[in-house]
Scaffold this active site. Structure first.
Site, PDB file in Angstrom:
ATOM      1  N   LYS A  50      44.453  45.339  29.944  1.00 11.60           N
ATOM      2  CA  LYS A  50      44.505  43.876  29.787  1.00 11.60           C
ATOM      3  C   LYS A  50      44.163  43.487  28.350  1.00 11.60           C
ATOM      4  O   LYS A  50      44.827  42.633  27.755  1.00 11.60           O
ATOM      5  CB  LYS A  50      43.551  43.208  30.786  1.00 11.60           C
ATOM      6  CG  LYS A  50      44.044  43.300  32.225  1.00 11.60           C
ATOM      7  CD  LYS A  50      43.001  42.869  33.260  1.00 11.60           C
ATOM      8  CE  LYS A  50      43.555  43.073  34.677  1.00 11.60           C
ATOM      9  NZ  LYS A  50      42.592  42.691  35.742  1.00 11.60           N
ATOM     10  N   GLN A  94      36.402  41.510  36.300  1.00 12.68           N
ATOM     11  CA  GLN A  94      37.148  42.560  37.001  1.00 12.68           C
ATOM     12  C   GLN A  94      36.491  42.873  38.347  1.00 12.68           C
ATOM     13  O   GLN A  94      35.282  43.092  38.433  1.00 12.68           O
ATOM     14  CB  GLN A  94      37.227  43.831  36.129  1.00 12.68           C
ATOM     15  CG  GLN A  94      38.093  44.940  36.704  1.00 12.68           C
ATOM     16  CD  GLN A  94      39.571  44.553  36.818  1.00 12.68           C
ATOM     17  OE1 GLN A  94      40.074  43.738  36.050  1.00 12.68           O
ATOM     18  NE2 GLN A  94      40.258  45.128  37.784  1.00 12.68           N
ATOM     19  N   ASP A 117      42.466  34.104  36.772  1.00 13.22           N
ATOM     20  CA  ASP A 117      42.770  35.007  37.884  1.00 13.22           C
ATOM     21  C   ASP A 117      43.187  34.232  39.135  1.00 13.22           C
ATOM     22  O   ASP A 117      43.750  34.817  40.067  1.00 13.22           O
ATOM     23  CB  ASP A 117      41.527  35.843  38.235  1.00 13.22           C
ATOM     24  CG  ASP A 117      41.623  37.275  37.747  1.00 13.22           C
ATOM     25  OD1 ASP A 117      42.754  37.798  37.661  1.00 13.22           O
ATOM     26  OD2 ASP A 117      40.565  37.872  37.474  1.00 13.22           O
TER      27      ASP A 117
HETATM   28  N1  GUN Z   1      40.979  43.878  40.766  1.00 10.40           N
HETATM   29  C1  GUN Z   1      42.201  44.202  41.251  1.00 10.40           C
HETATM   30  N2  GUN Z   1      43.121  43.314  40.841  1.00 10.40           N
HETATM   31  C2  GUN Z   1      42.471  42.415  40.085  1.00 10.40           C
HETATM   32  C3  GUN Z   1      42.891  41.255  39.373  1.00 10.40           C
HETATM   33  O1  GUN Z   1      44.057  40.844  39.366  1.00 10.40           O
HETATM   34  N3  GUN Z   1      41.918  40.594  38.698  1.00 10.40           N
HETATM   35  C4  GUN Z   1      40.625  41.001  38.706  1.00 10.40           C
HETATM   36  N4  GUN Z   1      39.742  40.279  38.026  1.00 10.40           N
HETATM   37  N5  GUN Z   1      40.200  42.054  39.360  1.00 10.40           N
HETATM   38  C5  GUN Z   1      41.122  42.746  40.043  1.00 10.40           C
END
Ligand code: GUN
Length: 288
Positions: A50, A94, A117
């Site tokens: 990311k 995350q 998110d």
């Molecule tokens: N864990 C798995 N997918 C995601 C996501 O799209 N965002 C975040 N913050 N954590 C995740």
């Protein structure tokens, strides 16, 4: 036919880079805070990807790394600091968080206008109500994959396998909302005879979290199959010691489906592309 998520994601990233450059020319640099607790290997690899994507698109990233045993209060204080930081347009924590955290309380602490998110109850509530909002990146990316692959959704039967808050539930809402107009069935661990359901799907989205959830006999010939699974399988022939497989038995299903996403290179790259898009949107809205 394969849906090339890597290619479609790369197109979107180029669009994001162009928009970010236009914003930069007006004196605004979009910024994303990426918060990671602990060192779970898959999570480390996701947040690294990311942050790298942000750098490539001209989005500033603000990495925040905290030990797994950080007290909940300290994490909440960190989020409050990011909420107040004007350079930060989006905040991503995350998931999953290490054991002991109240994940929902942490998500609620994020300012909804920075919730790129789309996991905040305000964002999910707005999605449920059909209002404009930040949409969770993985299901948003799947809608974009379908759209850019020319898949007709209106009047088709979409079957979603998995009812998680971050994929299955928002996916069902997005497929069924006005403008997309699929008829949706949401399957889960208590569904009896899953194969009877999946065989009725024109569009099958599998987000169960288990390899082999869907085999060839479970797919209608000509269906569009979207595999959200990311499972690490031990593989001594790989340098990493593992390989990634989805939730769908790809080799068996590929000949039956009209279109299918591979793992890796299908849905995964789209999740990151949509995060970048959401971050731009947050910057545009906040700084308007
Ligand atoms: N864990 C798995 N997918 C995601 C996501 O799209 N965002 C975040 N913050 N954590 C995740």
């Amino acid at each position: 036919m394969i849906i090339d998520g890597k290619k479609i994601a790369s197109d979107i990233r180029a669009e994001v880079a162009a928009e970010a450059a236009a914003m930069a020319a007006r004196g605004t640099r979009p910024g994303l805070a990426v918060v990671l607790l602990g060192d779970h290997p898959a999570s480390v690899s996701y947040v690294t990807a990311k942050e790298r994507a942000c750098a490539e698109c001209g989005i500033a990233s603000f990495p925040v790394r905290l030990p797994a045993d950080t007290p909940q209060e300290a994490l909440l204080a960190e989020i409050a600091r990011l909420n107040a930081d004007d350079r930060v347009d989006g905040i991503l924590v995350q998931l999953p968080l290490p054991r002991g955290f109240d994940e929902q309380a942490v998500i609620r602490a994020i300012a909804p206008e920075k919730d790129v998110d789309g996991f905040h109850p305000v964002s999910l509530g707005r999605l449920l109500l059909g209002q404009d909002t930040f949409v969770p990146c993985t299901p948003a990316g799947i809608i974009e994959l379908l759209r850019r692959s020319g898949v007709e959704t209106a009047g088709r039967h979409a079957v979603v396998v998995g009812r998680s808050n971050i994929v299955g539930k928002p996916m069902a809402l997005l497929l069924g909302r006005k403008g997309t107009d699929a008829t949706v069935t949401l399957c889960h661990t208590a569904t009896t005879n899953l194969a009877d359901m999946t065989r009725q799907a024109d569009i099958l989205v599998v987000a169960a979290g288990h390899p082999g959830t869907v085999g060839a006999g479970m797919v209608k010939p000509g269906a569009v199959v979207i595999d959200v699974g990311v499972n690490r399988i031990p593989d001594a022939t790989r340098k990493s010691g593992f390989r990634l497989v989805g939730d769908v038995d790809y080799a068996a299903v590929e000949p039956v489906a009209s279109l299918i996403t591979p793992v890796p290179g299908g849905v995964g790259p789209m999740t990151i592309a949509m995060l970048l898009k959401n971050t731009l949107r947050a910057a545009a809205l906040r700084r308007a």
